[in-house]
Design a protein around this motif. Structure first.
Motif, PDB file in Angstrom:
ATOM      1  N   ILE A  12     -15.664-127.733 -79.167  1.00  2.00           N
ATOM      2  CA  ILE A  12     -16.410-126.596 -79.710  1.00  2.00           C
ATOM      3  C   ILE A  12     -17.788-126.542 -79.060  1.00  2.00           C
ATOM      4  O   ILE A  12     -18.556-127.510 -79.137  1.00  2.00           O
ATOM      5  CB  ILE A  12     -16.583-126.712 -81.238  1.00  2.00           C
ATOM      6  CG1 ILE A  12     -15.227-126.795 -81.936  1.00  2.00           C
ATOM      7  CG2 ILE A  12     -17.408-125.545 -81.779  1.00  2.00           C
ATOM      8  CD1 ILE A  12     -15.321-127.224 -83.390  1.00  2.00           C
ATOM      9  N   PHE A  13     -18.086-125.425 -78.421  1.00  3.35           N
ATOM     10  CA  PHE A  13     -19.456-125.181 -77.994  1.00  3.35           C
ATOM     11  C   PHE A  13     -20.049-124.221 -79.019  1.00  3.35           C
ATOM     12  O   PHE A  13     -19.613-123.077 -79.144  1.00  3.35           O
ATOM     13  CB  PHE A  13     -19.524-124.556 -76.595  1.00  3.35           C
ATOM     14  CG  PHE A  13     -20.943-124.419 -76.101  1.00  3.35           C
ATOM     15  CD1 PHE A  13     -21.471-125.342 -75.212  1.00  3.35           C
ATOM     16  CD2 PHE A  13     -21.767-123.394 -76.551  1.00  3.35           C
ATOM     17  CE1 PHE A  13     -22.784-125.250 -74.788  1.00  3.35           C
ATOM     18  CE2 PHE A  13     -23.074-123.282 -76.136  1.00  3.35           C
ATOM     19  CZ  PHE A  13     -23.585-124.213 -75.242  1.00  3.35           C
ATOM     20  N   SER A  14     -21.049-124.685 -79.765  1.00  2.00           N
ATOM     21  CA  SER A  14     -21.619-123.912 -80.860  1.00  2.00           C
ATOM     22  C   SER A  14     -22.975-123.345 -80.445  1.00  2.00           C
ATOM     23  O   SER A  14     -23.978-124.058 -80.386  1.00  2.00           O
ATOM     24  CB  SER A  14     -21.775-124.796 -82.105  1.00  2.00           C
ATOM     25  OG  SER A  14     -22.125-124.027 -83.231  1.00  2.00           O
ATOM     26  N   PRO A  51     -25.571-126.226 -89.284  1.00  2.00           N
ATOM     27  CA  PRO A  51     -25.195-126.633 -87.921  1.00  2.00           C
ATOM     28  C   PRO A  51     -23.778-127.201 -87.935  1.00  2.00           C
ATOM     29  O   PRO A  51     -23.453-128.054 -88.762  1.00  2.00           O
ATOM     30  CB  PRO A  51     -26.234-127.719 -87.587  1.00  2.00           C
ATOM     31  CG  PRO A  51     -27.402-127.433 -88.487  1.00  2.00           C
ATOM     32  CD  PRO A  51     -26.785-126.918 -89.757  1.00  2.00           C
ATOM     33  N   THR A  52     -22.944-126.722 -87.052  1.00  2.00           N
ATOM     34  CA  THR A  52     -21.545-127.147 -87.042  1.00  2.00           C
ATOM     35  C   THR A  52     -21.433-128.661 -86.955  1.00  2.00           C
ATOM     36  O   THR A  52     -20.619-129.286 -87.648  1.00  2.00           O
ATOM     37  CB  THR A  52     -20.805-126.497 -85.865  1.00  2.00           C
ATOM     38  OG1 THR A  52     -21.025-125.083 -85.893  1.00  2.00           O
ATOM     39  CG2 THR A  52     -19.317-126.778 -85.930  1.00  2.00           C
ATOM     40  N   ALA A  53     -22.265-129.271 -86.109  1.00  2.00           N
ATOM     41  CA  ALA A  53     -22.183-130.715 -85.886  1.00  2.00           C
ATOM     42  C   ALA A  53     -22.698-131.525 -87.063  1.00  2.00           C
ATOM     43  O   ALA A  53     -22.524-132.749 -87.097  1.00  2.00           O
ATOM     44  CB  ALA A  53     -22.960-131.084 -84.617  1.00  2.00           C
ATOM     45  N   SER A  54     -23.330-130.862 -88.041  1.00  2.00           N
ATOM     46  CA  SER A  54     -23.852-131.598 -89.200  1.00  2.00           C
ATOM     47  C   SER A  54     -22.789-131.805 -90.272  1.00  2.00           C
ATOM     48  O   SER A  54     -23.033-132.508 -91.263  1.00  2.00           O
ATOM     49  CB  SER A  54     -25.040-130.842 -89.805  1.00  2.00           C
ATOM     50  OG  SER A  54     -24.609-129.652 -90.475  1.00  2.00           O
ATOM     51  N   CYS A  90     -16.821-133.631 -81.507  1.00  4.25           N
ATOM     52  CA  CYS A  90     -16.190-132.628 -80.652  1.00  4.25           C
ATOM     53  C   CYS A  90     -17.018-131.349 -80.568  1.00  4.25           C
ATOM     54  O   CYS A  90     -16.485-130.273 -80.305  1.00  4.25           O
ATOM     55  CB  CYS A  90     -14.771-132.317 -81.125  1.00  4.25           C
ATOM     56  SG  CYS A  90     -14.668-131.491 -82.731  1.00  4.25           S
ATOM     57  N   VAL A  91     -18.350-131.484 -80.793  1.00  5.76           N
ATOM     58  CA  VAL A  91     -19.226-130.311 -80.791  1.00  5.76           C
ATOM     59  C   VAL A  91     -20.388-130.505 -79.827  1.00  5.76           C
ATOM     60  O   VAL A  91     -21.023-131.562 -79.797  1.00  5.76           O
ATOM     61  CB  VAL A  91     -19.782-130.023 -82.203  1.00  5.76           C
ATOM     62  CG1 VAL A  91     -20.775-128.855 -82.163  1.00  5.76           C
ATOM     63  CG2 VAL A  91     -18.659-129.711 -83.180  1.00  5.76           C
ATOM     64  N   ILE A  92     -20.651-129.469 -79.048  1.00  5.31           N
ATOM     65  CA  ILE A  92     -21.891-129.355 -78.278  1.00  5.31           C
ATOM     66  C   ILE A  92     -22.664-128.197 -78.897  1.00  5.31           C
ATOM     67  O   ILE A  92     -22.167-127.070 -78.961  1.00  5.31           O
ATOM     68  CB  ILE A  92     -21.616-129.071 -76.794  1.00  5.31           C
ATOM     69  CG1 ILE A  92     -20.872-130.240 -76.164  1.00  5.31           C
ATOM     70  CG2 ILE A  92     -22.905-128.781 -76.039  1.00  5.31           C
ATOM     71  CD1 ILE A  92     -20.391-129.958 -74.753  1.00  5.31           C
TER      72      ILE A  92
END
Length: 415
Positions: free
Chosen positions: A224-226, A242-245, A253-255
């Motif tokens: 996932i590129f967010s 934030p997706t990565a949070s 799996c997140v940038i």
């Protein structure tokens, strides 16, 4: 001696800047009604409008920067740095990183580490770099239309296969289509380029929506590129996640990409950050950035970002109050004066998606209405294909008098 003198002067000036900033805080009177001419400044929004719209005399309300002055504490910081008249190669020091860390914790309750922050010269370059770093020719990349056009180009320009996971319009808003997303992920997709908050439909995805999306991607090993460049431009009642949070497993799996550019109107300084907690992904991404020699950045982008993330809270609060007033004005005007056009009320961003389908015009006729009759340069919905037919995107990051002028011109064109 000169080096020491500069540091003495610089930190003395830093204290002055902080003092000035506190005066701004007490005064709390940023003037968003001021009309500032941008002619002759090389502004893309103003100078390229004739080429984009095909008319030389339109009011430009398209490109996603604002027609407000850049905040005074940023201008002051830049002017202070100019007092030392050597503009050589410059590193980003600890204060720069700490400002980002503190901002994300303070505004979004997201705790990150300095090592996770990677410089990039913009969010669009960042997702293009991610495509190059983590996929190969022929790989499938998912986007969620209607969405910002460079998302598509990031796939097609690099000979990747573009997959559409169209958003669903439900009761005047937009939702993700999870069943379709799972099908696309299961087909062998390698990456999803996510817009969060979403441009142009203005959604702020909830934590539940993001978690469901992320778990589908994790199930099929889809990166996932967010793109979270609009994450600070939130209207009352909405909270960005934030997706990565969401969890360490999802973060793996997140940038994430962020920038002060939209929020504080410093897009011309080409400064952004990716935040990558997964060490393997981070090393692979940085390897490409370093190989292309684009990681150094520029002096003024560094200074502007640090100033924005250190001193930007009060200014941002006033900006969002003003933009809320613009949204209300736009919505009320359309409901009472141009009922054929429906405003999709944004939950974030200064970009508003207009549903013009009740006009029953073809896309060519819609362009003729806005450009030739109303003398307005907005973004055409077809730019956000394939779900953009019958829509326009308007940039309300402008003085209210400018917005009113635009709407009066549109009303007159419909008579």
């Amino acid at each position: 001696m000169e080096h020491s003198k500069f540091h003495t002067d610089y930190f003395a000036n830093f204290a002055v800047r902080n003092h000035i900033y506190f005066l701004y805080l007490i005064k709390m009177s940023f003037n968003f009604d001021e009309i500032v001419s941008r002619k002759g400044t090389g502004s893309v929004k103003h100078e390229i409008a004739p080429m984009y719209c095909g008319s030389a005399d339109t009011l430009p309300m398209w490109v996603a920067d604002m027609d407000f002055r850049t905040p005074p504490f940023i201008i002051d910081a830049l002017q202070q740095r100019l007092s030392h008249e050597i503009l050589g190669y410059t590193i980003r020091e600890d204060n720069y990183f700490q400002a980002i860390i503190n901002w994300l914790q303070r505004r979004h309750q997201w705790t990150i580490e300095k090592d996770w922050i990677c410089f990039v010269p913009g969010v669009v370059p960042a997702f293009n770099l991610a495509v190059l770093a983590f996929t190969k020719e022929g790989d499938k990349i998912i986007t969620q239309p209607p969405v910002y056009a460079p998302f598509y180009h990031a796939a097609t320009d690099h000979k990747r296969e573009l997959l559409y996971n169209p958003l669903k319009q439900v009761n005047g808003s937009y939702e993700m289509d999870y069943e379709d997303l799972e099908q696309k992920c299961a087909s062998g997709a390698k990456m999803l380029i996510l817009c969060s908050p979403h441009n142009p439909v203005g959604r702020v995805w909830t934590s539940d929506e993001l978690r469901r999306m992320a778990e589908i991607c994790r199930k099929y090993n889809v990166l996932i590129f967010s793109d979270e460049i609009h994450c600070d431009l939130l209207y009352p009642g909405f909270k960005h996640t934030p997706t990565a949070s969401l969890s360490p497993e999802i973060a793996d799996c997140v940038i994430t990409a962020i920038s002060a550019s939209k929020t504080f109107n410093v897009s011309g300084l080409s400064t952004a950050s990716t935040i990558i907690s997964n060490e393997s992904l981070r090393n692979q991404f940085n390897q490409l950035v370093n190989a292309m020699h684009i990681g150094l950045g520029n002096i003024f982008g560094n200074i502007a970002a640090e100033a924005a993330y250190t001193h930007g809270d009060a200014w941002l609060g006033e900006l969002m109050q003003y933009l809320q007033g613009n949204v209300d004005f736009l919505d009320d005007f359309c409901k009472t004066q141009i009922p054929q056009i429906e405003v999709i009320r944004p939950e974030a961003t200064f970009l508003v998606w207009l549903d013009c389908r009740k006009l029953n015009l073809s896309d060519a006729e819609l362009k003729q209405l806005f450009v030739e009759k109303a003398k307005l340069c907005l973004n055409f919905g077809t730019e956000f294909n394939p779900n953009g037919n019958g829509f326009m995107r308007i940039n309300i990051g402008a003085p209210r008098a400018t917005l009113q002028k635009a709407l009066e011109q549109l009303k007159e064109a419909l008579i």
